[in-house]
Design an enzyme around this catalytic site. Structure first.
Site, PDB file in Angstrom:
ATOM      1  N   CYS A 186     -16.467   1.103   1.211  1.00 39.06           N
ATOM      2  CA  CYS A 186     -15.085   0.426   1.731  1.00 39.06           C
ATOM      3  C   CYS A 186     -14.558   0.342   3.139  1.00 39.06           C
ATOM      4  O   CYS A 186     -14.161  -0.426   3.438  1.00 39.06           O
ATOM      5  CB  CYS A 186     -14.086   0.604   0.727  1.00 39.06           C
ATOM      6  SG  CYS A 186     -13.560   2.117   1.088  1.00 39.06           S
ATOM      7  N   HIS A 240      -7.763   0.846  -5.988  1.00 34.23           N
ATOM      8  CA  HIS A 240      -7.778   0.132  -4.923  1.00 34.23           C
ATOM      9  C   HIS A 240      -8.426  -1.237  -5.351  1.00 34.23           C
ATOM     10  O   HIS A 240      -9.818  -1.514  -5.049  1.00 34.23           O
ATOM     11  CB  HIS A 240      -8.706   0.740  -3.703  1.00 34.23           C
ATOM     12  CG  HIS A 240      -8.429   0.044  -2.395  1.00 34.23           C
ATOM     13  ND1 HIS A 240      -7.845  -1.070  -2.289  1.00 34.23           N
ATOM     14  CD2 HIS A 240      -9.301   0.217  -1.291  1.00 34.23           C
ATOM     15  CE1 HIS A 240      -7.918  -1.210  -0.907  1.00 34.23           C
ATOM     16  NE2 HIS A 240      -8.710  -0.581  -0.423  1.00 34.23           N
ATOM     17  N   ARG A 269       0.793  -1.097  -0.224  1.00 32.82           N
ATOM     18  CA  ARG A 269      -0.134   0.125  -0.098  1.00 32.82           C
ATOM     19  C   ARG A 269       0.962   1.034   0.082  1.00 32.82           C
ATOM     20  O   ARG A 269       1.827   1.431   0.884  1.00 32.82           O
ATOM     21  CB  ARG A 269      -0.721   0.026   1.170  1.00 32.82           C
ATOM     22  CG  ARG A 269      -1.538   1.483   1.298  1.00 32.82           C
ATOM     23  CD  ARG A 269      -2.596   1.295   2.528  1.00 32.82           C
ATOM     24  NE  ARG A 269      -3.877   0.604   1.851  1.00 32.82           N
ATOM     25  CZ  ARG A 269      -5.030   0.900   2.629  1.00 32.82           C
ATOM     26  NH1 ARG A 269      -5.177   1.312   3.775  1.00 32.82           N
ATOM     27  NH2 ARG A 269      -6.173  -0.088   2.148  1.00 32.82           N
ATOM     28  N   ASP A 288     -17.585   6.496  -0.593  1.00 32.75           N
ATOM     29  CA  ASP A 288     -16.389   6.725   0.236  1.00 32.75           C
ATOM     30  C   ASP A 288     -16.264   7.665   0.828  1.00 32.75           C
ATOM     31  O   ASP A 288     -16.827   8.827   0.628  1.00 32.75           O
ATOM     32  CB  ASP A 288     -15.179   6.052  -0.922  1.00 32.75           C
ATOM     33  CG  ASP A 288     -14.022   5.925  -0.263  1.00 32.75           C
ATOM     34  OD1 ASP A 288     -13.768   5.777   0.963  1.00 32.75           O
ATOM     35  OD2 ASP A 288     -13.019   5.893  -0.895  1.00 32.75           O
ATOM     36  N   GLN A 327     -10.018  -4.107  -3.090  1.00 34.55           N
ATOM     37  CA  GLN A 327     -11.413  -3.703  -2.448  1.00 34.55           C
ATOM     38  C   GLN A 327     -12.608  -4.095  -3.420  1.00 34.55           C
ATOM     39  O   GLN A 327     -13.583  -4.667  -2.963  1.00 34.55           O
ATOM     40  CB  GLN A 327     -11.239  -2.213  -2.277  1.00 34.55           C
ATOM     41  CG  GLN A 327     -12.672  -1.712  -1.590  1.00 34.55           C
ATOM     42  CD  GLN A 327     -13.038  -2.176  -0.255  1.00 34.55           C
ATOM     43  OE1 GLN A 327     -12.218  -1.955   0.679  1.00 34.55           O
ATOM     44  NE2 GLN A 327     -14.008  -2.769  -0.093  1.00 34.55           N
ATOM     45  N   ARG A 363     -12.993  -8.882   1.838  1.00 38.05           N
ATOM     46  CA  ARG A 363     -11.554  -8.504   1.585  1.00 38.05           C
ATOM     47  C   ARG A 363     -10.697  -9.780   1.938  1.00 38.05           C
ATOM     48  O   ARG A 363      -9.960 -10.346   1.177  1.00 38.05           O
ATOM     49  CB  ARG A 363     -11.112  -7.390   2.457  1.00 38.05           C
ATOM     50  CG  ARG A 363     -11.836  -6.146   2.370  1.00 38.05           C
ATOM     51  CD  ARG A 363     -11.464  -5.528   0.925  1.00 38.05           C
ATOM     52  NE  ARG A 363      -9.883  -5.481   0.816  1.00 38.05           N
ATOM     53  CZ  ARG A 363      -9.296  -4.419   1.236  1.00 38.05           C
ATOM     54  NH1 ARG A 363      -9.735  -3.350   1.896  1.00 38.05           N
ATOM     55  NH2 ARG A 363      -7.945  -4.285   1.091  1.00 38.05           N
TER      56      ARG A 363
HETATM   57  N1   CP Z   1     -11.178  -0.470   2.916  1.00 37.91           N
HETATM   58  C1   CP Z   1      -9.815  -0.382   3.320  1.00 37.91           C
HETATM   59  O1   CP Z   1      -8.771  -0.695   2.581  1.00 37.91           O
HETATM   60  O2   CP Z   1      -9.639  -0.276   4.624  1.00 37.91           O
HETATM   61  P1   CP Z   1      -8.308  -0.230   5.343  1.00 37.91           P
HETATM   62  O3   CP Z   1      -7.778   1.277   4.958  1.00 37.91           O
HETATM   63  O4   CP Z   1      -8.413  -0.087   6.771  1.00 37.91           O
HETATM   64  O5   CP Z   1      -7.184  -0.986   4.966  1.00 37.91           O
HETATM   65  N1  NVA Z   2     -10.363   6.667  -0.704  1.00 39.05           N
HETATM   66  C1  NVA Z   2      -9.795   6.101   0.716  1.00 39.05           C
HETATM   67  C2  NVA Z   2      -9.796   4.552   0.792  1.00 39.05           C
HETATM   68  C3  NVA Z   2      -9.427   3.957   1.962  1.00 39.05           C
HETATM   69  C4  NVA Z   2      -9.641   2.562   2.185  1.00 39.05           C
HETATM   70  C5  NVA Z   2      -8.303   6.601   0.858  1.00 39.05           C
HETATM   71  O1  NVA Z   2      -7.583   6.341  -0.281  1.00 39.05           O
HETATM   72  O2  NVA Z   2      -7.965   6.929   1.700  1.00 39.05           O
END
Ligand code: CP
Ligand code: NVA
Length: 301
Positions: free
Chosen positions: A259, A134, A107, A218, A137, A287
């Site tokens: 998400c 993502h 990530r 989101d 997800q 997930r």
């Molecule tokens: N939805 C998601 O990716 O959550 P986290 O940021 O907690 O991993």
């Molecule tokens: N759009 C959000 C998703 C988190 C899982 C972010 O990037 O912070």
């Protein structure tokens, strides 16, 4: 090398295979304590690196649990604690990690980082979120939709709010899984024009959700967005909140997804999040199952 970098970069047949595997491995574990291993242990003897340059709850825990259920071992690494955060190149990090581990999940911020990791790693790399996409997800979201409503092909999915990284992967999925996607948000927060996905735009959220099988939103401020933009974004997005009144314009049996993490009563009300349309915690659970299927696919297991 079989990387899982993005939904539009993965063949539709492979995506379908991953969803089917996820359904199968989930069913095979029904009722079993979460700490017990799967019967076939496909990752026995495998070591997986989970690298986080941003915070995470779901991604971190679901990948870690998933690897362990499949008989593998994990190491969770924080980007700031690695030499990566202190000037070592991504390419050198990728080459080094590939000598120790069988799979890398990362990530990060810039998409280029994960692309460079994938280019120089000699083991599969999985995208656990970048500023742009993502994909894991949305694989979980497709799985969740299909568990509740059957095939997603031809269904109407409406996204309200920010045209962000999670939306981008939905747009990629719309092409690959052949569903109709509508974006409903303010023009300044439109998805990137270069986004390689399929969707239409309807600024009016009430019109947008008419006939929707699924309504998704989101957070209004993503991890990579500057906090200084918070107030402006809230003002721009207030009219796109998913509340009971908006959901009443969708199909009666429409699902609601987010998400997570959510800012309750900003992008969606608690009434909707905890209401009959909501499948947000099924998404979170899925997930685990979707990513186990992605890891199996990457490793040819
Ligand atoms: N939805 C998601 O990716 O959550 P986290 O940021 O907690 O991993
Ligand atoms: N759009 C959000 C998703 C988190 C899982 C972010 O990037 O912070």
């Amino acid at each position: 090398m079989t990387h899982f970098l993005d939904i539009h970069k993965t063949d539709p047949d492979a995506l379908r295979e991953i969803i089917d595997t996820a359904k199968r491995v989930k069913a095979a574990r029904a009722g079993r304590p979460k700490g017990t291993p799967d019967d076939d242990l496909p990752l026995a003897g495998h070591m997986v690196a989970l690298i986080f340059e941003k915070p995470s709850t779901r991604t971190r825990v679901s990948f870690d649990v998933g690897v362990r259920q499949m008989g593998g071992q994990t190491m969770v690494l924080s980007g700031t604690d690695m030499q990566l955060g202190h000037g070592e190149t991504i390419a050198d990090t990728a080459r080094v990690l590939s000598r120790y581990v069988d799979l890398i999940m990362m990530r990060t911020f810039e998409e280029d980082t994960i692309l460079e990791m994938a280019e120089f790693a000699t083991v599969p790399v999985i995208n656990g979120l970048t500023n742009r996409t993502h994909p894991c997800q949305i694989m979980a979201d497709v799985l969740t939709f299909e568990e509740h409503r059957g095939p997603i092909k031809g269904k109407k999915v409406v996204w309200t709010g920010d045209g962000n990284n999670v939306f981008a992967s939905f747009a990629h999925a719309a092409t690959q899984f052949e569903f109709d996607l509508v974006f409903s948000g303010p023009e300044p927060l439109d998805p990137e024009p270069s986004l390689n996905g399929r969707f239409t735009t309807e600024r009016n959220p009430h019109k947008a959700v008419e006939g929707a099988d699924l309504v998704v939103t989101d957070t209004w401020v993503s991890m990579h967005d500057p906090q200084s933009a918070r107030e402006r974004r809230h003002n721009q997005l207030r009219g796109y909140q998913v509340n009971a009144e908006l959901m009443a314009h969708a199909k009666p049996g429409a699902l609601f997804m987010h998400c997570l993490p959510a800012h309750r009563d900003d992008e969606a009300t608690s009434e909707v999040m905890d209401g009959p349309h909501s499948v947000i915690f099924d998404e979170a659970e899925n997930r685990l199952h979707a990513q186990k299927a992605i890891m199996r696919w990457c490793l040819g297991k």
